[in-house]
Design an enzyme around this catalytic site. Sequence first.
Site, PDB file in Angstrom:
ATOM      1  N   LYS A  76      89.995 -13.819 -13.018  1.00 16.64           N
ATOM      2  CA  LYS A  76      89.526 -12.915 -14.125  1.00 16.64           C
ATOM      3  C   LYS A  76      88.006 -13.075 -14.343  1.00 16.64           C
ATOM      4  O   LYS A  76      87.164 -12.014 -14.446  1.00 16.64           O
ATOM      5  CB  LYS A  76      90.248 -13.422 -15.463  1.00 16.64           C
ATOM      6  CG  LYS A  76      89.545 -12.691 -16.675  1.00 16.64           C
ATOM      7  CD  LYS A  76      90.219 -13.560 -18.030  1.00 16.64           C
ATOM      8  CE  LYS A  76      89.413 -13.195 -19.222  1.00 16.64           C
ATOM      9  NZ  LYS A  76      88.214 -14.092 -19.611  1.00 16.64           N
ATOM     10  N   ASN A  77      87.599 -14.192 -14.529  1.00 18.08           N
ATOM     11  CA  ASN A  77      86.041 -14.531 -14.943  1.00 18.08           C
ATOM     12  C   ASN A  77      85.041 -13.976 -13.680  1.00 18.08           C
ATOM     13  O   ASN A  77      83.878 -13.691 -14.011  1.00 18.08           O
ATOM     14  CB  ASN A  77      86.027 -15.751 -15.569  1.00 18.08           C
ATOM     15  CG  ASN A  77      86.281 -15.720 -17.068  1.00 18.08           C
ATOM     16  OD1 ASN A  77      86.624 -14.952 -17.395  1.00 18.08           O
ATOM     17  ND2 ASN A  77      86.560 -16.930 -17.319  1.00 18.08           N
ATOM     18  N   CYS A  84      86.913 -13.895 -27.138  1.00 17.33           N
ATOM     19  CA  CYS A  84      87.617 -14.806 -28.024  1.00 17.33           C
ATOM     20  C   CYS A  84      86.636 -15.666 -29.084  1.00 17.33           C
ATOM     21  O   CYS A  84      85.272 -15.759 -28.677  1.00 17.33           O
ATOM     22  CB  CYS A  84      88.172 -16.080 -27.153  1.00 17.33           C
ATOM     23  SG  CYS A  84      89.414 -15.235 -25.945  1.00 17.33           S
ATOM     24  N   ARG A 130      78.668 -17.860 -30.406  1.00 16.85           N
ATOM     25  CA  ARG A 130      78.446 -17.732 -28.961  1.00 16.85           C
ATOM     26  C   ARG A 130      77.034 -16.812 -28.680  1.00 16.85           C
ATOM     27  O   ARG A 130      77.066 -15.761 -28.358  1.00 16.85           O
ATOM     28  CB  ARG A 130      79.531 -16.893 -28.571  1.00 16.85           C
ATOM     29  CG  ARG A 130      80.950 -17.681 -28.540  1.00 16.85           C
ATOM     30  CD  ARG A 130      82.188 -17.051 -27.893  1.00 16.85           C
ATOM     31  NE  ARG A 130      82.109 -16.740 -26.482  1.00 16.85           N
ATOM     32  CZ  ARG A 130      83.259 -16.562 -25.558  1.00 16.85           C
ATOM     33  NH1 ARG A 130      83.944 -16.209 -26.147  1.00 16.85           N
ATOM     34  NH2 ARG A 130      83.082 -16.586 -24.122  1.00 16.85           N
ATOM     35  N   ASP A 189      88.620 -23.937 -20.390  1.00 15.73           N
ATOM     36  CA  ASP A 189      89.501 -22.747 -20.323  1.00 15.73           C
ATOM     37  C   ASP A 189      90.944 -23.478 -20.090  1.00 15.73           C
ATOM     38  O   ASP A 189      91.820 -22.802 -20.179  1.00 15.73           O
ATOM     39  CB  ASP A 189      89.263 -21.682 -19.426  1.00 15.73           C
ATOM     40  CG  ASP A 189      88.138 -20.957 -20.011  1.00 15.73           C
ATOM     41  OD1 ASP A 189      87.572 -21.256 -21.177  1.00 15.73           O
ATOM     42  OD2 ASP A 189      87.473 -20.115 -19.167  1.00 15.73           O
ATOM     43  N   ARG A 213      95.207 -10.006 -21.783  1.00 16.13           N
ATOM     44  CA  ARG A 213      93.937 -10.032 -21.522  1.00 16.13           C
ATOM     45  C   ARG A 213      93.360 -10.696 -20.274  1.00 16.13           C
ATOM     46  O   ARG A 213      92.499 -10.206 -19.236  1.00 16.13           O
ATOM     47  CB  ARG A 213      92.928 -10.664 -22.533  1.00 16.13           C
ATOM     48  CG  ARG A 213      92.979  -9.712 -23.719  1.00 16.13           C
ATOM     49  CD  ARG A 213      91.913 -10.379 -24.713  1.00 16.13           C
ATOM     50  NE  ARG A 213      90.611 -10.181 -24.256  1.00 16.13           N
ATOM     51  CZ  ARG A 213      89.592 -10.756 -24.780  1.00 16.13           C
ATOM     52  NH1 ARG A 213      89.773 -11.124 -26.096  1.00 16.13           N
ATOM     53  NH2 ARG A 213      88.245 -10.657 -24.280  1.00 16.13           N
TER      54      ARG A 213
HETATM   55  N1  EPU Z   1      75.355 -20.910 -24.638  1.00 20.07           N
HETATM   56  C1  EPU Z   1      73.942 -20.879 -25.342  1.00 20.07           C
HETATM   57  N2  EPU Z   1      73.256 -19.701 -24.940  1.00 20.07           N
HETATM   58  C2  EPU Z   1      73.625 -18.896 -24.213  1.00 20.07           C
HETATM   59  C3  EPU Z   1      74.978 -18.814 -23.502  1.00 20.07           C
HETATM   60  C4  EPU Z   1      75.816 -20.044 -23.941  1.00 20.07           C
HETATM   61  O1  EPU Z   1      73.794 -21.664 -26.419  1.00 20.07           O
HETATM   62  O2  EPU Z   1      72.741 -17.751 -24.138  1.00 20.07           O
HETATM   63  C5  EPU Z   1      76.056 -22.109 -24.932  1.00 20.07           C
HETATM   64  C6  EPU Z   1      77.350 -21.691 -25.450  1.00 20.07           C
HETATM   65  O3  EPU Z   1      77.491 -21.638 -26.783  1.00 20.07           O
HETATM   66  C7  EPU Z   1      78.475 -22.710 -25.183  1.00 20.07           C
HETATM   67  C8  EPU Z   1      78.088 -22.963 -23.756  1.00 20.07           C
HETATM   68  O4  EPU Z   1      76.709 -22.551 -23.842  1.00 20.07           O
HETATM   69  O5  EPU Z   1      78.502 -23.872 -26.025  1.00 20.07           O
HETATM   70  C9  EPU Z   1      78.659 -22.354 -22.412  1.00 20.07           C
HETATM   71  O6  EPU Z   1      78.884 -21.116 -22.540  1.00 20.07           O
HETATM   72  P1  EPU Z   1      78.871 -20.112 -21.333  1.00 20.07           P
HETATM   73  O7  EPU Z   1      77.714 -19.310 -21.443  1.00 20.07           O
HETATM   74  O8  EPU Z   1      79.044 -20.911 -20.228  1.00 20.07           O
HETATM   75  O9  EPU Z   1      80.007 -19.344 -21.644  1.00 20.07           O
HETATM   76  P2  EPU Z   1      80.457 -17.716 -21.386  1.00 20.07           P
HETATM   77  O10 EPU Z   1      79.686 -17.427 -20.186  1.00 20.07           O
HETATM   78  O11 EPU Z   1      80.228 -16.989 -22.546  1.00 20.07           O
HETATM   79  C10 EPU Z   1      82.569 -17.986 -19.564  1.00 20.07           C
HETATM   80  C11 EPU Z   1      83.789 -17.734 -19.763  1.00 20.07           C
HETATM   81  C12 EPU Z   1      84.729 -18.474 -20.772  1.00 20.07           C
HETATM   82  C13 EPU Z   1      84.483 -19.942 -20.664  1.00 20.07           C
HETATM   83  C14 EPU Z   1      82.926 -20.250 -20.396  1.00 20.07           C
HETATM   84  C15 EPU Z   1      82.895 -22.024 -20.256  1.00 20.07           C
HETATM   85  C16 EPU Z   1      83.825 -15.267 -18.835  1.00 20.07           C
HETATM   86  C17 EPU Z   1      83.887 -13.860 -19.353  1.00 20.07           C
HETATM   87  N3  EPU Z   1      83.899 -16.159 -20.014  1.00 20.07           N
HETATM   88  O12 EPU Z   1      81.790 -17.718 -20.990  1.00 20.07           O
HETATM   89  O13 EPU Z   1      86.171 -17.976 -20.492  1.00 20.07           O
HETATM   90  O14 EPU Z   1      85.217 -20.752 -21.710  1.00 20.07           O
HETATM   91  O15 EPU Z   1      82.338 -19.454 -19.694  1.00 20.07           O
HETATM   92  O16 EPU Z   1      83.398 -21.944 -19.074  1.00 20.07           O
HETATM   93  O17 EPU Z   1      83.417 -15.856 -17.827  1.00 20.07           O
HETATM   94  C18 EPU Z   1      88.262 -17.558 -20.924  1.00 20.07           C
HETATM   95  O18 EPU Z   1      88.423 -17.143 -19.804  1.00 20.07           O
HETATM   96  O19 EPU Z   1      89.321 -17.707 -21.632  1.00 20.07           O
HETATM   97  C19 EPU Z   1      87.033 -17.726 -21.481  1.00 20.07           C
HETATM   98  C20 EPU Z   1      86.798 -18.078 -22.683  1.00 20.07           C
END
Ligand code: EPU
Length: 419
Positions: free
Chosen positions: A22-23, A117, A122, A305, A396
């Site tokens: 998915k991701n 989610c 975020r 996750d 989803r």
């Molecule tokens: N963070 C920041 N600033 C940013 C971006 C992130 O401080 O600009 C912090 C976040 O607050 C968090 C950490 O960095 O504490 C990690 O966040 P990350 O950016 O890695 O998460 P994401 O890209 O928003 C993806 C996955 C999530 C998964 C996370 C961590 C997708 C669409 N989503 O989210 O997946 O939990 O990486 O591995 O790829 C899921 O599939 O259920 C899901 C939520």
Amino acid sequence: MEKLNITGGNPLFGEIAVCGAKNAAVAIIPAALLVNGVCIIENVPDIKDVRLIIEMLVQLGARVTYINDTTISVDSTRLKTHIAPVELASKMRASYYLLGALLGRLNKAQVALPGGCNFGVRPIDLHEKGFRALGATVEITDGIVYVNADHLTGDNVFLDTTSVGATINIMLAAVLADGKTVIENAAKEPHIVDVANFLNAMGAKVRGAGTDVIRITGVKEMTGGSYSIIPDQIEAGTFMLLAAASGGDVLVRNIIPKHMDCLVSKLEEMGVNITEYDDSIRISRTGELRGTSVRTMPYPGFPTDLQPQMVALLSTVKGRSTVIEDVWDNRFQYVAELLKMDADITVNGKRAEIQGKKLRGALVQATDLRAGAAMIIAGVAAEGVTQIGCPHYIDRGYTDIERRLRSIGVKIERVFEED
Ligand code: EPU
């Protein structure tokens, strides 16, 4: 109201195959906007988030055609706008990849702040930092993100926190920029490597994905090609945890075993029997399992996750366990649902203490995607019937979940009831 009803207490047997990640899919499909030509993308999972992102591409002017159930063709030759549909974009997290992709291709993008989610704050400050380093301006007004550049030029970007989304978004914005971009402290998740491989297959020059330094040399144009998405590490882990919770003997097929190292080592520590093959893993359980301690971390650490699914399993095994959530501030909301099933869990900030015991079926809610998967695992291990409300969250991220789970013996059905 829609529900998934599960009758628990039976061991599971048989084989289950993992779908495309998915991701990775929700990043690779927007990445096709960078390509001035046709991309054939295989192993696309049939899930709600993918359908949403495809709909957004269509509204931006890409031609998306299904070649078969899991293969799409995306032709982004004639994009008609840089403005993503607000309502669709605000429904999912991964819509933020439209920012990087449209900025890279058209030098401008307008996308609503992403939904998805809710695990607390975020932010997208690191995505913004990357876009600015490449020469773009970023403004957020009334929930809409506006990015604009006269010209994109490669630069060095250090990510203060390891972020999957920011790493991918900066790669997307940089592949067509002039000169070299270096992303330091980059995330290393399997889908980062998959997105880089996709971009390279389409004509980009991305090196180092999978390490914490990614180097991108901008190219003038990407012209298209074919690519197959990797199997979903999190879906694979969900099925492995399910098999450990139910007992029995399950072969999880279409896995990259290397991606599962951290989970395999935890499950073995707990007493689960695991046999790894080239692209599948067998899980069986003969005796009782033991509790353990888990801390979530960026890859190759234990994936956040899989944290809710792991807590569901630990709620059912003998002894005490500790789980520390170190990626998200607030990812234990679903614990309230496990308590309804008689689980013994105490949450204190980012730490959960679990005393394993026999769970019993109850009416619970899927509070988000992985929380929903955790309710399935708890329901399969519990005595009696568990009714899971809001299964649309599960849809989803998991393709055709009840049909696939039934094939290994899960007693699950989807029911629709009048409110
Ligand atoms: N963070 C920041 N600033 C940013 C971006 C992130 O401080 O600009 C912090 C976040 O607050 C968090 C950490 O960095 O504490 C990690 O966040 P990350 O950016 O890695 O998460 P994401 O890209 O928003 C993806 C996955 C999530 C998964 C996370 C961590 C997708 C669409 N989503 O989210 O997946 O939990 O990486 O591995 O790829 C899921 O599939 O259920 C899901 C939520």
